[in-house]
Structure formats: structure tokens, C-alpha cells
Design a protein around this motif. Structure first.
Motif, mmCIF file in Angstrom:
data_model
loop_
_atom_site.group_PDB
_atom_site.id
_atom_site.type_symbol
_atom_site.label_atom_id
_atom_site.label_comp_id
_atom_site.label_asym_id
_atom_site.label_seq_id
_atom_site.Cartn_x
_atom_site.Cartn_y
_atom_site.Cartn_z
ATOM 1 N N PHE A 158 28.321 -0.697 -33.184
ATOM 2 C CA PHE A 158 29.401 -1.308 -32.408
ATOM 3 C C PHE A 158 28.904 -1.913 -31.089
ATOM 4 O O PHE A 158 27.858 -1.548 -30.556
ATOM 5 C CB PHE A 158 30.506 -0.284 -32.127
ATOM 6 C CG PHE A 158 30.084 0.884 -31.273
ATOM 7 C CD1 PHE A 158 29.974 0.771 -29.891
ATOM 8 C CD2 PHE A 158 29.806 2.116 -31.851
ATOM 9 C CE1 PHE A 158 29.585 1.851 -29.105
ATOM 10 C CE2 PHE A 158 29.408 3.199 -31.076
ATOM 11 C CZ PHE A 158 29.300 3.066 -29.701
ATOM 12 N N ASP A 159 29.719 -2.839 -30.579
ATOM 13 C CA ASP A 159 29.483 -3.438 -29.267
ATOM 14 C C ASP A 159 30.197 -2.662 -28.167
ATOM 15 O O ASP A 159 29.717 -2.610 -27.026
ATOM 16 C CB ASP A 159 29.977 -4.886 -29.251
ATOM 17 C CG ASP A 159 29.225 -5.762 -30.225
ATOM 18 O OD1 ASP A 159 28.124 -6.224 -29.864
ATOM 19 O OD2 ASP A 159 29.721 -5.973 -31.347
ATOM 20 N N LEU A 160 31.351 -2.098 -28.506
ATOM 21 C CA LEU A 160 32.139 -1.364 -27.514
ATOM 22 C C LEU A 160 32.924 -0.267 -28.211
ATOM 23 O O LEU A 160 33.569 -0.516 -29.233
ATOM 24 C CB LEU A 160 33.094 -2.324 -26.790
ATOM 25 C CG LEU A 160 33.797 -1.816 -25.521
ATOM 26 C CD1 LEU A 160 34.247 -3.013 -24.666
ATOM 27 C CD2 LEU A 160 35.008 -0.960 -25.825
ATOM 28 N N ALA A 161 32.858 0.933 -27.650
ATOM 29 C CA ALA A 161 33.666 2.051 -28.149
ATOM 30 C C ALA A 161 34.503 2.591 -26.995
ATOM 31 O O ALA A 161 33.971 2.847 -25.902
ATOM 32 C CB ALA A 161 32.789 3.159 -28.718
ATOM 33 N N TYR A 162 35.776 2.762 -27.258
ATOM 34 C CA TYR A 162 36.704 3.299 -26.265
ATOM 35 C C TYR A 162 37.142 4.678 -26.728
ATOM 36 O O TYR A 162 37.750 4.817 -27.791
ATOM 37 C CB TYR A 162 37.904 2.371 -26.117
ATOM 38 C CG TYR A 162 38.975 2.850 -25.179
ATOM 39 C CD1 TYR A 162 38.670 3.371 -23.933
ATOM 40 C CD2 TYR A 162 40.327 2.743 -25.538
ATOM 41 C CE1 TYR A 162 39.667 3.793 -23.067
ATOM 42 C CE2 TYR A 162 41.331 3.153 -24.675
ATOM 43 C CZ TYR A 162 40.995 3.675 -23.448
ATOM 44 O OH TYR A 162 41.985 4.097 -22.583
ATOM 45 N N VAL A 201 27.570 11.309 -31.849
ATOM 46 C CA VAL A 201 27.526 10.370 -32.970
ATOM 47 C C VAL A 201 27.588 8.933 -32.459
ATOM 48 O O VAL A 201 26.822 8.065 -32.897
ATOM 49 C CB VAL A 201 28.679 10.643 -33.959
ATOM 50 C CG1 VAL A 201 28.698 9.577 -35.050
ATOM 51 C CG2 VAL A 201 28.553 12.021 -34.576
ATOM 52 N N LEU A 202 28.485 8.666 -31.528
ATOM 53 C CA LEU A 202 28.657 7.302 -31.035
ATOM 54 C C LEU A 202 27.393 6.761 -30.384
ATOM 55 O O LEU A 202 27.087 5.562 -30.499
ATOM 56 C CB LEU A 202 29.823 7.240 -30.047
ATOM 57 C CG LEU A 202 31.226 7.386 -30.648
ATOM 58 C CD1 LEU A 202 32.276 7.412 -29.543
ATOM 59 C CD2 LEU A 202 31.527 6.255 -31.636
ATOM 60 N N LYS A 203 26.656 7.609 -29.710
ATOM 61 C CA LYS A 203 25.429 7.142 -29.067
ATOM 62 C C LYS A 203 24.467 6.525 -30.076
ATOM 63 O O LYS A 203 23.750 5.577 -29.764
ATOM 64 C CB LYS A 203 24.738 8.292 -28.333
ATOM 65 C CG LYS A 203 25.456 8.740 -27.082
ATOM 66 C CD LYS A 203 24.556 9.585 -26.180
ATOM 67 C CE LYS A 203 24.061 10.842 -26.839
ATOM 68 N NZ LYS A 203 23.180 11.617 -25.916
ATOM 69 N N GLU A 204 24.454 7.073 -31.298
ATOM 70 C CA GLU A 204 23.535 6.567 -32.329
ATOM 71 C C GLU A 204 24.075 5.310 -33.009
ATOM 72 O O GLU A 204 23.328 4.627 -33.707
ATOM 73 C CB GLU A 204 23.275 7.658 -33.366
ATOM 74 C CG GLU A 204 22.792 8.982 -32.773
ATOM 75 C CD GLU A 204 21.633 8.799 -31.811
ATOM 76 O OE1 GLU A 204 20.695 8.044 -32.136
ATOM 77 O OE2 GLU A 204 21.666 9.404 -30.720
#
Length: 217
Positions: free
Chosen positions: A115-119, A135-138
Motif C-alpha cells: 500500500f501507499d497509505l494505511a489509516y 503486519v502493516l509495516k511489511e
């Protein structure tokens, strides 16, 4: 679901996150055709709607929240002509189901795009948001953003979750957990210590991190 945005009962939930929209503008300027946006915890769609409007059917929007809410919001957006919303990652209503588990399964099975952006505006408690952050960091692209809402929120000051309003909270959480700012704890432990990410800033109660463009796994 979107009808709630004009319902005075939901006024406190009807404001979009300004940081998300600002950084999305920057992403769209550099990658207007194929941006990927994750929203973790969708509320009543207050941020999802303007994000969808800005992306205007380019790229992909993935929603992570309870399944019934994800499908309701995606249906409302489809009625408005937006077909780039992925509603396949909603979680069942079981006690221990949640967006943290959907993200983990999707990542391990390699079914989730970078992803480009996670909120992240979900449960604001450590047992949900700690694994979510990991998880999001990866899954974050180099140069991508992770935005955490409610940095200073804690159970004890919540108008709906404080023990004074909800006695069960004092049974489910000990006093340290009730008084701790869980999102802040997650950021201190997993974001501030990761050299692949830089702290960009805080706007109101929202904090933003950016993965360095040359960061390696």
C-alpha cells in the motif's frame, strides 16, 4: 451506512481525518493511476468517502473492519459509482475475530497488495493494534505512509468504554490497561524503533510515519 454522516447522532464520527486527505493528495500527485489505500476501522465512512472521491476509481481501496460494516459501506460507495473498493477483508463478528487476523492471513498468503497509505483507526487497544502495526509495516511501500488515529486516547477517558460508563471494562482490562494510551504504546514500541520508518508529525491526535524510500526489508 453513509446516511449516518448527516445524522446528528453520529456527529462526532462524521469528520474525515485531515492528515489522511493531505498525504493522499501528495500520493495522487506522484502516482495518480494506481494508488493503494488501506483503512483499518471504517467508522461510518467519514474518511472513506472523501478518499474514494479523490481517488475516483483509480487504484484500489481495501477496507478492514467488521464484515457487515465493510459490505454496507462498499455497497453505498458502489451506488455512487465507485467500484474500486475491495470489501473482501471484513472480519466475522466472533469475539476474537478482527482486522488484525485478516491482515495477518492476507499477508502470509500473499493476497494483499503493498500500500501507499494505511489509516489505522480501529479498536485503539494493544491486542488489536500491535499485531496490526507489525503486519502493516511489511506491506508498506517505500515512501508510503502509516497514519495512526487517537494517539492519546485511552479507555479511562472514553465516553463509551470507561468503567464509569461500561462496568465490564474493569473486568476485561486491568487498571494499567485502562489508564494506558494504547496507540501511543504501539507507536513507541513498533514504529519509533524501526529505522525503516521516520516520524513525520502529529496533527491533533493523529500521528504519521513514512517508510523511507530506500528502506530495505
Amino acid at each position: 451506512m453513509l446516511e449516518k454522516l448527516t445524522d446528528p447522532t453520529y456527529q462526532i464520527l462524521s469528520r474525515p481525518d485531515k492528515s489522511v486527505l493531505r498525504y493522499l493528495d501528495a500520493i495522487m500527485a506522484s502516482n495518480p493511476m494506481h494508488p493503494v489505500f488501506y483503512e483499518i476501522g471504517i467508522g461510518i465512512g467519514a474518511t472513506t468517502l472523501p478518499v474514494t472521491e479523490k481517488m475516483n476509481n483509480s487504484g484500489e481501496i481495501l477496507l478492514f473492519s467488521r464484515e457487515k460494516d465493510v459490505r454496507a459501506l462498499a455497497s453505498d460507495l458502489l451506488e455512487r459509482g465507485y467500484s474500486n473498493v475491495n470489501a473482501n477483508w471484513g472480519s466475522p463478528n466472533n469475539t476474537y475475530s478482527g482486522y488484525h487476523f485478516e491482515l495477518a492471513i492476507g499477508a502470509v498468503e500473499k493476497r494483499l497488495p503493498m500500500f501507499d497509505l494505511a489509516y489505522i483507526d480501529g479498536g485503539h487497544v494493544f491486542h488489536l493494534d500491535a499485531p496490526t502495526a507489525c503486519v502493516l509495516k511489511e506491506l508498506c511501500k517505500p515512501g508510503g505512509y502509516m497514519i495512526f488515529d487517537d494517539y492519546d486516547w485511552y479507555l479511562g477517558k472514553s465516553p463509551t468504554w470507561s468503567p464509569a460508563k461500561r462496568p465490564a471494562t474493569a473486568i476485561e482490562y486491568d487498571q494499567r490497561q485502562i489508564e494506558t494510551r494504547h496507540v501511543k504504546l504501539v507507536c513507541q514500541l513498533f514504529m519509533d524503533t524501526d529505522t525503516r520508518f521516520e516520524f513525520v508529525g502529529m496533527d491533533s491526535d493523529t500521528v504519521t510515519y513514512r517508510r523511507l524510500p530506500d528502506a530495505t526489508r
